[in-house]
Write a protein that holds these residues in place. Structure first.
Motif, PDB file in Angstrom:
ATOM      1  N   MET A 138       1.001  -1.148   0.301  1.00 55.87           N
ATOM      2  CA  MET A 138      -0.184   0.268   0.264  1.00 55.87           C
ATOM      3  C   MET A 138       0.752   1.512  -0.109  1.00 55.87           C
ATOM      4  SD  MET A 138      -2.764   1.199   2.728  1.00 55.87           S
ATOM      5  CE  MET A 138      -4.155  -0.389   2.269  1.00 55.87           C
ATOM      6  N   THR A 139       0.246   2.019  -1.032  1.00 53.37           N
ATOM      7  CA  THR A 139       1.565   3.479  -0.695  1.00 53.37           C
ATOM      8  C   THR A 139       1.068   4.553   0.067  1.00 53.37           C
ATOM      9  OG1 THR A 139      -0.072   4.327  -1.883  1.00 53.37           O
ATOM     10  CG2 THR A 139       1.221   3.354  -3.538  1.00 53.37           C
ATOM     11  N   LYS A 140       1.952   5.201   1.020  1.00 50.21           N
ATOM     12  CA  LYS A 140       1.530   6.358   1.770  1.00 50.21           C
ATOM     13  C   LYS A 140       0.623   6.980   1.781  1.00 50.21           C
ATOM     14  CE  LYS A 140       6.119   6.866   2.407  1.00 50.21           C
ATOM     15  NZ  LYS A 140       7.353   8.412   2.879  1.00 50.21           N
ATOM     16  N   ALA A 141      -0.142   7.719   0.155  1.00 47.56           N
ATOM     17  CA  ALA A 141      -1.296   7.936  -0.524  1.00 47.56           C
ATOM     18  C   ALA A 141      -2.560   7.553   0.080  1.00 47.56           C
ATOM     19  CB  ALA A 141      -1.145   8.411  -1.913  1.00 47.56           C
ATOM     20  N   GLU A 142      -2.288   6.267   0.258  1.00 48.01           N
ATOM     21  CA  GLU A 142      -3.558   5.504   0.034  1.00 48.01           C
ATOM     22  C   GLU A 142      -3.629   5.159   1.536  1.00 48.01           C
ATOM     23  OE1 GLU A 142      -3.308   2.161  -3.955  1.00 48.01           O
ATOM     24  OE2 GLU A 142      -1.892   1.925  -2.457  1.00 48.01           O
ATOM     25  N   ALA A 143      -2.149   4.100   2.349  1.00 44.02           N
ATOM     26  CA  ALA A 143      -2.897   4.363   3.356  1.00 44.02           C
ATOM     27  C   ALA A 143      -2.913   5.511   4.012  1.00 44.02           C
ATOM     28  CB  ALA A 143      -1.379   4.500   4.420  1.00 44.02           C
ATOM     29  N   ARG A 144      -2.239   6.740   4.335  1.00 46.43           N
ATOM     30  CA  ARG A 144      -3.635   8.169   4.189  1.00 46.43           C
ATOM     31  C   ARG A 144      -5.677   8.038   4.369  1.00 46.43           C
ATOM     32  NH1 ARG A 144       0.967  10.860   1.683  1.00 46.43           N
ATOM     33  NH2 ARG A 144       2.832  11.130   3.554  1.00 46.43           N
ATOM     34  N   LEU A 145      -5.058   7.839   2.992  1.00 41.66           N
ATOM     35  CA  LEU A 145      -6.850   7.653   2.396  1.00 41.66           C
ATOM     36  C   LEU A 145      -7.304   6.895   3.224  1.00 41.66           C
ATOM     37  CD1 LEU A 145      -7.016   8.411  -1.285  1.00 41.66           C
ATOM     38  CD2 LEU A 145      -7.906  10.026   0.541  1.00 41.66           C
ATOM     39  N   ALA A 146      -7.289   5.646   3.720  1.00 37.54           N
ATOM     40  CA  ALA A 146      -7.989   4.710   4.334  1.00 37.54           C
ATOM     41  C   ALA A 146      -7.638   5.325   5.455  1.00 37.54           C
ATOM     42  CB  ALA A 146      -6.915   3.247   3.850  1.00 37.54           C
ATOM     43  N   ALA A 147      -6.828   5.110   6.571  1.00 34.81           N
ATOM     44  CA  ALA A 147      -6.842   5.677   8.005  1.00 34.81           C
ATOM     45  C   ALA A 147      -7.191   6.633   8.433  1.00 34.81           C
ATOM     46  CB  ALA A 147      -5.067   5.796   7.952  1.00 34.81           C
ATOM     47  N   LYS A 148      -7.473   8.007   7.076  1.00 34.12           N
ATOM     48  CA  LYS A 148      -8.235   9.577   7.583  1.00 34.12           C
ATOM     49  C   LYS A 148     -10.097   8.699   7.625  1.00 34.12           C
ATOM     50  CE  LYS A 148      -5.030  12.241   6.178  1.00 34.12           C
ATOM     51  NZ  LYS A 148      -4.293  13.845   5.171  1.00 34.12           N
ATOM     52  N   ALA A 149     -10.585   7.812   6.466  1.00 34.21           N
ATOM     53  CA  ALA A 149     -11.497   7.529   6.644  1.00 34.21           C
ATOM     54  C   ALA A 149     -12.023   6.509   7.470  1.00 34.21           C
ATOM     55  CB  ALA A 149     -11.959   7.054   5.256  1.00 34.21           C
ATOM     56  N   ALA A 150     -10.923   6.208   7.954  1.00 31.63           N
ATOM     57  CA  ALA A 150     -11.833   4.771   9.670  1.00 31.63           C
ATOM     58  C   ALA A 150     -11.615   5.962  10.280  1.00 31.63           C
ATOM     59  CB  ALA A 150     -10.348   4.029   9.216  1.00 31.63           C
ATOM     60  N   LYS A 178       6.534   0.611  11.218  1.00 35.39           N
ATOM     61  CA  LYS A 178       6.426   1.482  10.109  1.00 35.39           C
ATOM     62  C   LYS A 178       5.054   2.757  10.305  1.00 35.39           C
ATOM     63  CE  LYS A 178       6.433  -1.328   7.187  1.00 35.39           C
ATOM     64  NZ  LYS A 178       6.034  -2.387   6.001  1.00 35.39           N
ATOM     65  N   ARG A 179       5.764   4.144  10.197  1.00 35.09           N
ATOM     66  CA  ARG A 179       4.589   5.023   9.712  1.00 35.09           C
ATOM     67  C   ARG A 179       4.812   5.775   9.016  1.00 35.09           C
ATOM     68  NH1 ARG A 179       6.896   9.574  10.923  1.00 35.09           N
ATOM     69  NH2 ARG A 179       4.585  11.052  11.612  1.00 35.09           N
ATOM     70  N   VAL A 180       3.546   6.424   8.767  1.00 38.73           N
ATOM     71  CA  VAL A 180       3.303   7.378   7.802  1.00 38.73           C
ATOM     72  C   VAL A 180       2.057   9.237   7.982  1.00 38.73           C
ATOM     73  CG1 VAL A 180       2.127   8.241   5.443  1.00 38.73           C
ATOM     74  CG2 VAL A 180       3.181   6.018   6.006  1.00 38.73           C
ATOM     75  N   GLY A 181       3.158  10.223   8.421  1.00 36.89           N
ATOM     76  CA  GLY A 181       2.530  11.100   8.709  1.00 36.89           C
ATOM     77  C   GLY A 181       1.860  11.333   7.902  1.00 36.89           C
ATOM     78  N   HIS A 182       1.892  13.211   7.832  1.00 41.12           N
ATOM     79  CA  HIS A 182       1.006  13.778   6.858  1.00 41.12           C
ATOM     80  C   HIS A 182       1.668  14.500   5.470  1.00 41.12           C
ATOM     81  CE1 HIS A 182      -2.655  14.332   9.784  1.00 41.12           C
ATOM     82  NE2 HIS A 182      -1.646  14.255  10.608  1.00 41.12           N
ATOM     83  N   GLY A 183       2.525  14.709   5.480  1.00 42.42           N
ATOM     84  CA  GLY A 183       3.131  14.425   4.174  1.00 42.42           C
ATOM     85  C   GLY A 183       4.734  15.324   4.041  1.00 42.42           C
ATOM     86  N   GLY A 184       4.629  16.237   5.927  1.00 39.75           N
ATOM     87  CA  GLY A 184       5.550  17.495   5.230  1.00 39.75           C
ATOM     88  C   GLY A 184       7.703  16.508   5.718  1.00 39.75           C
ATOM     89  N   GLY A 185       7.175  15.591   6.484  1.00 44.00           N
ATOM     90  CA  GLY A 185       8.439  15.318   6.906  1.00 44.00           C
ATOM     91  C   GLY A 185       9.067  16.144   7.964  1.00 44.00           C
ATOM     92  N   TYR A 186       8.326  17.171   8.917  1.00 42.20           N
ATOM     93  CA  TYR A 186       9.042  17.282   9.919  1.00 42.20           C
ATOM     94  C   TYR A 186       8.915  16.534  11.158  1.00 42.20           C
ATOM     95  CZ  TYR A 186       7.123  21.859   8.085  1.00 42.20           C
ATOM     96  OH  TYR A 186       6.671  22.510   7.662  1.00 42.20           O
ATOM     97  N   TYR A 187       8.424  15.532  10.758  1.00 40.92           N
ATOM     98  CA  TYR A 187       8.843  14.729  12.868  1.00 40.92           C
ATOM     99  C   TYR A 187      10.569  13.743  11.798  1.00 40.92           C
ATOM    100  CZ  TYR A 187       5.644  15.886  15.348  1.00 40.92           C
ATOM    101  OH  TYR A 187       4.225  15.976  16.785  1.00 40.92           O
ATOM    102  N   ASP A 188       9.618  12.805  10.621  1.00 41.92           N
ATOM    103  CA  ASP A 188      12.088  12.331  10.677  1.00 41.92           C
ATOM    104  C   ASP A 188      12.955  13.343  10.269  1.00 41.92           C
ATOM    105  OD1 ASP A 188      10.500   9.558   9.314  1.00 41.92           O
ATOM    106  OD2 ASP A 188       9.720  10.739   7.648  1.00 41.92           O
TER     107      ASP A 188
END
Length: 191
Positions: free
Chosen positions: A1-13, A125-135
């Motif tokens: 699952m791509t990061k974009a797909e993961a974000r969509l699925a998790a946000k919907a949940a 493994k985690r995916v954030g909002h995509g800004g890379g601030y935490y990484d």
């Protein structure tokens, strides 16, 4: 699952969760986190300040302050993020992402435990909002990285990049995942 797909699925949940469900889950996450030896033994704790789509962290911050730990929270500076020490008397303002940040205060680099937000996870493994601030932040701070999330934010087969910093521990309202990959429910039984 791509990061974009993961974000969509998790946000919907998360959107399907009621306010009461989020409040109860946040309380269970705080209880589980506060029971971890690494959290109890930490002298300095870096904790994000949650939004309505994330587990609430006010209890975690309050507990750490009550235990007289050094507590720092994020403040964004350009593309970087600083750990700013707070107290019960700290004033806050809302940034452009509608996240509270401390006004004034001094920064620290010596952090024992970082409590980290995420949008989706697969094990450690985690995916954030995509800004890379935490990484970027975590790549320069040697600390225990504890992610907290609602259990519904779990996804499968998450594809991450080399620069994505993995968690050391993940806590949800239902389980704790540690570096050995063991999954325990909040009562400590191995699944």
């Amino acid at each position: 699952m791509t990061k974009a797909e993961a974000r969509l699925a998790a946000k919907a949940a998360v959107l399907k969760m009621s306010s009461d469900e989020k409040e109860l889950a946040s309380g269970a996450i705080c209880d589980a986190l506060s029971g971890l030896q690494e959290f109890k033994g930490a002298h300095s704790v870096f904790v994000y300040l949650g939004t309505e789509t994330e587990p609430a962290t006010d209890e975690i911050v309050g507990l750490a302050l009550m235990l007289e730990r050094t507590v720092a929270v994020p403040r964004v500076r350009g593309k970087e993020m600083d750990a700013v020490v707070i107290s019960p008397f700290t004033n806050f303002k809302t940034n452009k992402w509608k996240i509270l940040e401390p006004v004034g205060g001094h920064t620290i680099d010596d952090i024992d435990v970082a409590v980290i937000p995420l949008v989706a996870f697969d094990g450690l493994k985690r995916v954030g909002h995509g800004g890379g601030y935490y990484d970027r932040f975590l790549s320069t701070h040697n600390c225990l990285k504890i992610g907290i999330a609602f259990d519904c934010q779990c996804v499968s087969d998450l594809q991450v990049e080399d620069f994505d910093i993995p968690l050391d521990v993940l806590v949800t309202e239902k389980r704790i995942i540690d570096g050995d990959g063991e999954q325990a429910n909040i009562y400590g039984e191995i699944k």
